[in-house]
Write an enzyme that holds these catalytic residues in place. Structure first.
Site, PDB file in Angstrom:
ATOM      1  N   GLU B  22     -70.325  31.918 -40.922  1.00 19.17           N
ATOM      2  CA  GLU B  22     -70.354  33.309 -41.343  1.00 19.17           C
ATOM      3  C   GLU B  22     -71.673  33.917 -40.905  1.00 19.17           C
ATOM      4  OE1 GLU B  22     -69.065  34.018 -45.282  1.00 19.17           O
ATOM      5  OE2 GLU B  22     -69.241  36.191 -45.021  1.00 19.17           O
ATOM      6  N   LYS B  43     -63.042  34.947 -34.337  1.00 19.08           N
ATOM      7  CA  LYS B  43     -64.206  35.631 -34.902  1.00 19.08           C
ATOM      8  C   LYS B  43     -63.702  36.935 -35.511  1.00 19.08           C
ATOM      9  CE  LYS B  43     -68.966  36.595 -33.433  1.00 19.08           C
ATOM     10  NZ  LYS B  43     -69.893  36.321 -32.330  1.00 19.08           N
ATOM     11  N   ASP B 136     -80.437  37.128 -26.407  1.00 20.85           N
ATOM     12  CA  ASP B 136     -80.556  36.282 -27.603  1.00 20.85           C
ATOM     13  C   ASP B 136     -80.280  34.820 -27.267  1.00 20.85           C
ATOM     14  OD1 ASP B 136     -81.143  35.699 -30.210  1.00 20.85           O
ATOM     15  OD2 ASP B 136     -79.170  36.232 -31.000  1.00 20.85           O
TER      16      ASP B 136
END
Lengths: 374, 312
Positions: B22, B43, B136
């Site tokens: 999560e 997702k 990222d």
């Protein structure tokens, strides 16, 4: 995507002639050693393939989902129109059967509730696509986002008919999603403040829009190729072009690109082809000279990827005539089509209007609930 | 050519069997594609957060994953809407490099690291040549398929390579993997920020502990420059004009001996490769092609066959 094409680099060291990852300011790597490259050439693994810019473009969702032949494009429109028209025919028939109508009413129904033709539908879509442009310009959005908004709008109505979704209700949704897709985030509340519809109306069809776009949000517009060609023209024709003039031409071309995005060329040609067509419209002599020079240099290098000068010219001219043939749709035309679109979906309104106006002579085509097109 | 993502919203086609994660904007479930029996991950983007309609991270993820089909990038299998929730169907990837680095019971070799670096860089190179910045990269976002193949994942922060004068936010990339230009708050940066992250990941794979673990944004600069030297105008023109530069402690760059001591198992080529990625000046930092062409990949040992790396 049950059967996706996978780009597989068979060799660890993949030497590309152009370094795509860096801008023109940055130098390409000097680490490539000649004899090493030879070595790789000699030991090519079985499926060795050097990936070209064209290969990369062919993997883009724009190419895979949103590039068509003229015939296929027409076929898509006919199909979208037919599905919606069939529903209209059926609904009108049901309506006639349920209501107790006079012969006069039936005649008016037959005359005024015909589903839109493919061409009328296209006119209405183009009229509203122009609205998308005007409204996003009012919102002071950057050029690329305006172009993306127009593109999203047009694609939605390639998949859906204006007889199924009121084009007016998609205008702000497409602009709002385009902003997000281009990383230009505006909260829905501040967007609603600037634009007329409320947030619910803006968000209502957002997912439907995303779905209709086949989840393809990255659009390659011709603005980047324009920039690239201008840098290259100044390089190739160094000292032979006036920089001031080039600057002005650049700005004019940029505006013309946005106009071209309103046409079908985006489905039929690649962004650099569209750019060359625009440049050709703007200054034929300059671009012809530039291309001749490019081809005279390139002809010495035998390369399977390059096309012949004459083939390229044919493509550019084809694209050019598409852009030049496009006519804008008048508000009057759009209003008439919108009225027809309204009545074919709401036959009861037509009958009620007839009853009310019975003694009067019909003067205008505008219905009671006048579908606003402005 | 590939088939497009089909529009029929067949939520019954995909089952969600077990919640496996999560995040701030999504819940991830393990599931099965009914028609083929293929294991997949779903997702589910949280709708409650949808006050501005579709979430930006979800839009970025959809936008960029649609463009990338590559062995070393996670595959977007399908998208569907169910109960007003957007669901991204992704290929099922049971592990990631963070888990492997932290699990002391797993032993891996320099050849394994080389294999992971090669796969990571191929994925990153493919993003970059499609003009996409990931923004990222970290061990947690380098997932592993059941047959050991690295897949770059999580494109929620991705964006297009900016045009020359475009202004960007420097508040990207998880802190420990943040390039110096981001630490300085640069308003413009390039794909070089991703390469820095890969460099830090490489160091972490060799050390098996985070290489530059700053406690906060200020400390991140301290930790980074203590390890790799404070950049000066000589190697990085005008670096001193960044607002936060004046407060910095000036550290000398590490000598090659210091690096050898820190990275005991690393060869000269491996160190050179790492330093190429961890070059302060983003313009001088190696790009993905330079990395892939590095001597490190050509010397012994050859990269391990991914399917033969024992991670369980």
């Amino acid at each position: 995507m049950s059967n996706p094409i996978v780009m597989h680099d068979e060799v660890p060291v993949e030497t590309t002639s152009v370094d795509l990852t860096t801008g023109p300011e940055e130098t390409t790597p000097d680490a490539t050693i000649d004899d090493e490259e030879e070595n790789i050439e000699d030991n090519k693994p079985p499926n060795y393939k050097r990936i070209s810019d064209d290969d990369l473009y062919r993997h883009s969702s724009q190419y895979r989902f949103w590039s068509f032949s003229k015939e296929r494009l027409r076929e898509k429109r006919v199909n979208t129109n037919k599905i919606a028209a069939d529903t209209i025919y059926k609904n009108i028939l049901d309506f006639k059967n349920q209501q107790d109508l006079t012969q006069e009413q039936l005649d008016v129904l037959d005359a005024r509730t015909q589903p839109l033709s493919v061409d009328d539908e296209l006119k209405l879509i183009n009229f509203y696509a122009k609205k998308v442009q005007v409204i996003s310009q009012h919102l002071n959005l950057p050029t690329e986002i305006i172009a993306t908004s127009i593109s999203f709008f047009k694609k939605f109505f390639l998949e859906n008919s204006v007889m199924q979704y009121d084009p007016k209700s998609l205008v702000h949704t497409t602009i709002f999603l385009a902003c997000k897709a281009e990383n230009y985030f505006i909260s829905v509340d501040s967007f609603a403040k600037k634009a007329k519809p409320n947030r619910e109306a803006i968000l209502k069809y957002e997912f439907k829009l995303l779905e209709s776009l086949k989840f393809s949000l990255l659009i390659h517009h011709p603005y980047k190729p324009l920039h690239g060609f201008f840098l290259d023209i100044q390089n190739v024709l160094h000292g032979k072009v006036d920089l001031n003039y080039m600057g002005q031409t650049y700005d004019k071309c940029k505006k013309k690109i946005t106009e071209a995005i309103l046409t079908d060329v985006v489905y039929l040609f690649t962004p650099p082809q569209i750019t060359l067509a625009i440049l050709m419209i703007e200054d034929e002599a300059l671009i012809t000279k530039y291309l001749e020079l490019k081809f005279s240099v390139n002809s010495e290098k035998k390369n399977n990827d390059t096309i012949s000068f004459s083939t390229l010219l044919t493509i550019i001219n084809d694209c050019k005539s598409f852009i030049q043939e496009e006519k804008s749709v008048s508000t009057d035309d759009a209003r008439k089509i919108a009225a027809q679109n309204f009545f074919c979906q709401n036959p009861m309104d037509l009958i009620q209007r007839m009853k009310r106006k019975q003694p009067e002579e019909e003067t205008t085509a505008s219905p009671e609930k006048k579908p606003r097109v402005a | 050519m590939s088939t497009e993502i089909t529009t029929p919203i067949t939520q019954t086609e995909y089952t969600k069997e077990k919640k496996v994660g999560e995040g701030t904007y999504a819940v991830v479930y393990l599931g099965t594609k009914q028609s083929t029996g293929r294991q997949i991950a779903v997702k589910e983007i949280k709708t409650s957060e949808f006050k501005d309609g579709l979430d930006m991270s979800a839009i970025r993820e959809v936008k960029y994953l649609q463009e990338i089909q590559h062995d070393n990038v996670i595959e977007l299998v399908d998208i569907f809407m169910a109960y007003d929730n957007l669901n991204l169907v992704l290929e099922f990837l049971p592990s990631d490099l963070e888990v492997i680095i932290k699990d002391r019971s797993i032993l891996f070799t320099p050849a394994d690291i080389k294999s992971w670096m090669l796969m990571t860089l191929r994925g990153v190179h493919h993003c970059h040549r499609n003009f996409i910045l990931h923004r990222d990269l970290k061990p947690n976002n380098l997932l592993l398929s059941p047959d050991g193949v690295i897949k770059v994942a999580d494109f929620g922060l991705a964006r297009a390579v900016p045009s020359p004068h475009e202004m960007l936010t420097s508040n990207v990339v998880t802190r420990w993997y943040r390039a110096p230009e981001l630490l300085f708050g640069a308003k413009h940066y390039t794909s070089a920020i991703d390469i820095w992250s890969v460099g830090v990941i490489f160091a972490e794979l060799m050390l098996r502990i985070p290489y530059l673990p700053g406690q906060n944004d200020i400390d991140q600069m301290e930790v980074t420059f203590r390890a790799l030297g404070t950049p000066t105008d000589k190697e990085w023109p005008e670096v001193s004009s960044f607002g936060s530069y004046n407060k910095l402690q000036i550290y000398p760059p590490p000598s090659i001996d210091e690096l050898r001591k820190r990275f005991i198992a690393a060869s000269e080529n491996a160190l050179n490769f790492m330093c190429g990625m961890l070059t302060m000046n983003p313009k001088k930092r190696w790009n993905a092609i330079e990395c892939l062409e590095s001597e490190y990949f050509k010397e012994m040992p050859p990269p391990s066959d991914p399917s033969e790396i024992k991670i369980k």
